[in-house]
Structures are given as C-alpha cells and as structure tokens.
Motif scaffolding. Structure first.
Motif, mmCIF file in Angstrom:
data_model
loop_
_atom_site.group_PDB
_atom_site.id
_atom_site.type_symbol
_atom_site.label_atom_id
_atom_site.label_comp_id
_atom_site.label_asym_id
_atom_site.label_seq_id
_atom_site.Cartn_x
_atom_site.Cartn_y
_atom_site.Cartn_z
ATOM 1 N N ASN A 90 40.002 36.254 38.220
ATOM 2 C CA ASN A 90 41.231 36.194 37.842
ATOM 3 C C ASN A 90 40.852 34.697 37.500
ATOM 4 O O ASN A 90 41.190 33.451 37.948
ATOM 5 C CB ASN A 90 41.569 36.297 39.015
ATOM 6 N N GLY A 91 41.750 35.063 36.042
ATOM 7 C CA GLY A 91 41.977 32.822 35.561
ATOM 8 C C GLY A 91 43.453 31.732 35.766
ATOM 9 O O GLY A 91 42.876 30.929 35.751
ATOM 10 N N ASN A 92 44.255 32.476 36.486
ATOM 11 C CA ASN A 92 44.947 32.144 36.876
ATOM 12 C C ASN A 92 44.856 31.643 37.815
ATOM 13 O O ASN A 92 45.816 30.389 38.117
ATOM 14 C CB ASN A 92 46.634 33.478 37.436
ATOM 15 N N ASN A 93 44.125 31.730 38.890
ATOM 16 C CA ASN A 93 44.041 30.784 40.245
ATOM 17 C C ASN A 93 42.404 30.661 40.521
ATOM 18 O O ASN A 93 42.779 30.225 41.595
ATOM 19 C CB ASN A 93 44.669 31.834 41.666
ATOM 20 N N ASN A 94 41.682 30.753 39.703
ATOM 21 C CA ASN A 94 39.919 30.186 39.572
ATOM 22 C C ASN A 94 39.358 31.252 40.631
ATOM 23 O O ASN A 94 38.661 30.191 40.783
ATOM 24 C CB ASN A 94 40.098 29.083 39.590
ATOM 25 N N LEU A 95 40.146 32.430 40.944
ATOM 26 C CA LEU A 95 38.790 33.233 42.007
ATOM 27 C C LEU A 95 37.719 33.772 41.494
ATOM 28 O O LEU A 95 37.547 34.495 40.363
ATOM 29 C CB LEU A 95 40.422 33.918 43.205
ATOM 30 N N HIS A 96 36.427 33.226 41.892
ATOM 31 C CA HIS A 96 35.429 34.229 41.908
ATOM 32 C C HIS A 96 35.203 34.939 42.506
ATOM 33 O O HIS A 96 34.432 34.219 43.488
ATOM 34 C CB HIS A 96 34.558 33.333 41.030
ATOM 35 N N VAL A 97 34.343 36.698 42.859
ATOM 36 C CA VAL A 97 34.230 37.307 43.406
ATOM 37 C C VAL A 97 32.472 37.854 42.210
ATOM 38 O O VAL A 97 32.755 38.238 41.482
ATOM 39 C CB VAL A 97 35.179 37.938 44.523
ATOM 40 N N ILE A 134 34.027 45.020 45.251
ATOM 41 C CA ILE A 134 34.078 46.573 45.310
ATOM 42 C C ILE A 134 34.103 47.656 45.637
ATOM 43 O O ILE A 134 33.764 47.331 46.855
ATOM 44 C CB ILE A 134 32.331 46.667 44.767
ATOM 45 N N ASP A 135 35.113 48.665 45.934
ATOM 46 C CA ASP A 135 35.827 49.488 47.046
ATOM 47 C C ASP A 135 34.491 50.589 47.087
ATOM 48 O O ASP A 135 34.198 50.630 48.059
ATOM 49 C CB ASP A 135 36.735 50.276 46.836
ATOM 50 N N SER A 136 33.932 51.421 45.965
ATOM 51 C CA SER A 136 32.818 51.974 46.220
ATOM 52 C C SER A 136 32.458 52.368 44.521
ATOM 53 O O SER A 136 33.274 51.869 44.089
ATOM 54 C CB SER A 136 33.372 53.254 46.423
#
Length: 161
Positions: A90-97, A134-136
């Motif tokens: 997510n480029g807005n808050n720099n979260l990486h998963v 990922i949920d599924s």
C-alpha cells in the motif's frame, strides 16, 4: 503433361504444409478476485508475484498489478509444486505484506504436431498458503491448458492494508 505434374506437385506441397499449431499456446493460470460476499473485487493494493527458480534466483511473474479483478500467472513445466510469493504493498502508508502460495500439480505433455512447440498441460491437485493478506484461494477448475478464458482460482483477500 508437365503442367499436370506441376499442378499435382503444388497441391501436394499445399496439403503437407497444413499444420494445426495453436496460435495462443501460453499455458498459465487465471485468478479472479472476489470479496467475502462473492462479488468481483478490484485489488486496491499493489500486487507483485515472484517465484524462486531452480538456480535459487527470484523471478518476477507479475509486477505491480493494481485495480484489476483478474490476473494471469505462468506455471512451471517440471515441478510437482510451485512456490509463489505474493507481495502486497500500500503506497500510501508503506505497508508491505507477503504471503507464500504453494500449488501442487501433475504435469503431462500435450502433443499437437511435430511442427509445433512442446507443451505441457497441468492438473491442479492442491493449494496451500499463508494468511497474512490472503483469506483464501479456491481451485475453481483444476485443468490448466492454453485456454485463456477458463478461470482456475478464486482469490479472496482479507481486505486493504
């Protein structure tokens, strides 16, 4: 007489050069993205998919996909199980998963003609994955050929980062 032999020779050549190789011979899996209600969903976060090759190097299969409900990924020809890394950003808050997806499959050769490229088709036999984003993921159609319209996986994300 010469003219008749010439016509027969041309007809013979034309008959032998007819090859039924498929125009679209790319074998890949197709993913459709859905929300928890079963409605198509465009990914709001950026998705990059990588895989580890036999030599240990990473290779990018899908680079920075966003705002799409469908995406395609190639599948290996010689591994019983493919391991894919799904990187969400997510480029807005720099979260990486990152989630890891393992796809088990059976490979079998497909023969069209000696003039066509060698092609392997696949039967998907199982899938497992981590659950950070990922949920599924559900196998919709286990037969992977060069049919570019058949959806193979339903992909359900947990939500935005």
């Amino acid at each position: 007489m010469k003219r008749l032999l010439y016509i027969l020779f041309v007809l013979l050549l034309a008959a032998c050069s007819s090859v039924d190789c498929p125009v679209n011979s790319i074998v890949e899996t197709i993913y459709n993205v859905y929300d928890s209600e079963g409605n198509e969903l465009a990914l709001s976060d950026t998705l990059t998919v990588t895989s580890v090759r036999m030599d240990g190097q990473d290779t990018t299969l899908l680079n920075k996909l966003v705002d799409k409900e469908t995406f395609n990924l190639p599948i290996s020809y010689s591994h019983a199980e493919d391991m894919l890394m799904f990187h969400f950003d997510n480029g807005n808050n720099n979260l990486h998963v990152t989630d890891t997806v393992w796809i088990k499959k059976d490979d079998y050769p497909h023969f069209e003609s000696v003039d066509c490229n060698a092609i392997f088709f696949h039967t998907l036999t199982g899938i497992r994955y981590t659950r950070n984003y990922i949920d599924s993921i559900v196998i919709k159609n286990p037969s992977v050929t060069y049919d570019y319209q058949t959806v193979h996986f339903y992909f359900y994300p947990k939500g935005s980062l």
